[in-house]
Design a protein around this motif. Sequence first.
Motif, short mmCIF file in Angstrom:
data_model
loop_
_atom_site.label_atom_id
_atom_site.label_comp_id
_atom_site.label_asym_id
_atom_site.label_seq_id
_atom_site.Cartn_x
_atom_site.Cartn_y
_atom_site.Cartn_z
N ARG A 1 29.68 34.14 50.62
CA ARG A 1 29.10 35.33 50.00
C ARG A 1 30.29 36.12 49.46
O ARG A 1 31.20 36.47 50.20
CB ARG A 1 28.33 36.15 51.03
N ALA A 2 30.29 36.35 48.14
CA ALA A 2 31.41 37.04 47.50
C ALA A 2 30.99 38.41 47.01
O ALA A 2 29.85 38.61 46.59
CB ALA A 2 31.94 36.21 46.33
N VAL A 3 31.94 39.33 47.03
CA VAL A 3 31.76 40.65 46.42
C VAL A 3 32.93 40.87 45.48
O VAL A 3 34.08 40.74 45.87
CB VAL A 3 31.68 41.77 47.48
N PHE A 4 32.59 41.15 44.22
CA PHE A 4 33.58 41.49 43.20
C PHE A 4 33.53 42.99 43.02
O PHE A 4 32.45 43.58 43.03
CB PHE A 4 33.23 40.84 41.86
N PHE A 5 34.70 43.62 42.82
CA PHE A 5 34.67 45.07 42.63
C PHE A 5 35.74 45.54 41.66
O PHE A 5 36.74 44.87 41.41
CB PHE A 5 34.79 45.81 43.98
N CYS A 6 35.50 46.73 41.12
CA CYS A 6 36.45 47.48 40.29
C CYS A 6 36.13 48.95 40.54
O CYS A 6 35.61 49.28 41.60
CB CYS A 6 36.36 47.07 38.82
N ARG A 7 36.38 49.83 39.60
CA ARG A 7 36.08 51.25 39.85
C ARG A 7 34.58 51.48 39.98
O ARG A 7 34.11 52.11 40.90
CB ARG A 7 36.66 52.15 38.75
N SER A 8 33.81 50.95 39.03
CA SER A 8 32.36 51.18 39.04
C SER A 8 31.55 49.90 39.21
O SER A 8 30.34 49.97 39.45
CB SER A 8 31.94 51.84 37.72
N GLY A 9 32.17 48.76 39.03
CA GLY A 9 31.47 47.48 39.07
C GLY A 9 31.27 46.88 37.69
O GLY A 9 30.99 45.69 37.56
N MET A 10 31.41 47.66 36.63
CA MET A 10 31.15 47.18 35.28
C MET A 10 32.14 46.08 34.85
O MET A 10 31.73 45.07 34.30
CB MET A 10 31.18 48.34 34.29
N ARG A 11 33.43 46.29 35.07
CA ARG A 11 34.42 45.25 34.70
C ARG A 11 34.18 43.98 35.49
O ARG A 11 34.33 42.88 34.96
CB ARG A 11 35.84 45.74 34.96
N SER A 12 33.80 44.14 36.76
CA SER A 12 33.52 42.96 37.57
C SER A 12 32.30 42.21 37.05
O SER A 12 32.29 40.99 36.97
CB SER A 12 33.32 43.34 39.04
N ALA A 13 31.26 42.95 36.69
CA ALA A 13 30.06 42.31 36.12
C ALA A 13 30.40 41.61 34.80
O ALA A 13 29.95 40.48 34.56
CB ALA A 13 28.96 43.34 35.91
N ALA A 14 31.20 42.25 33.97
CA ALA A 14 31.59 41.65 32.69
C ALA A 14 32.44 40.40 32.91
O ALA A 14 32.23 39.36 32.25
CB ALA A 14 32.35 42.67 31.84
N THR A 15 33.37 40.47 33.83
CA THR A 15 34.24 39.32 34.10
C THR A 15 33.42 38.17 34.67
O THR A 15 33.61 37.00 34.30
CB THR A 15 35.39 39.71 35.04
N TRP A 16 32.50 38.48 35.57
CA TRP A 16 31.59 37.46 36.12
C TRP A 16 30.81 36.79 35.00
O TRP A 16 30.72 35.55 34.94
CB TRP A 16 30.63 38.12 37.13
N ALA A 17 30.21 37.58 34.10
CA ALA A 17 29.39 37.02 33.02
C ALA A 17 30.23 36.13 32.10
O ALA A 17 29.80 35.04 31.71
CB ALA A 17 28.73 38.14 32.22
N MET A 18 31.44 36.58 31.78
CA MET A 18 32.30 35.78 30.91
C MET A 18 32.74 34.49 31.60
O MET A 18 32.84 33.44 30.97
CB MET A 18 33.49 36.62 30.46
N ALA A 19 32.96 34.56 32.91
CA ALA A 19 33.33 33.36 33.67
C ALA A 19 32.17 32.37 33.73
O ALA A 19 32.36 31.17 33.55
CB ALA A 19 33.76 33.75 35.08
#
Length: 135
Positions: free
Chosen positions: A90-108
């Motif tokens: 189970r992974a959790v990606f984070f940044c300041r708000s979560g937006m960069r993490s969501a974008a990086t996840w989608a691009m990956a």
Amino acid sequence: MNIRNLSTTIGVCGQPTLADVAQLVRDGVTVLVSHRPDDEEPGQPDHAELASVAEAGGARFIAIPVSGLPSTEAVRETAAVITSLGPDDRAVFFCRSGMRSAATWAMAERLKGADADALRDQALAAGYDLSRLPL
């Protein structure tokens, strides 16, 4: 801590505190990925502190700093993390708000061949509007 699920194995959130990281690991998170650069904001825990807490609880901690739009390298590194996840991870990606993490996840995920519209829908369901993201 507000974890927004992008998939059955990956959640995204804003900057966790050290206590949050300890709780996430106790709750079964096995991999934490920071998409936030150290010293982006005064008072944020740095990667060494976060890694120490995560690893003390048995989780992996990976720093893949992103500033602005995710770089090709950050996307590839994130794709490698996603590929490395086992069925019990189970992974959790984070940044300041979560937006960069969501974008990086989608691009990956897109790099791995996932459908762009489906990724945007998944992110939107989690509260992240990626409609302007070039996938």
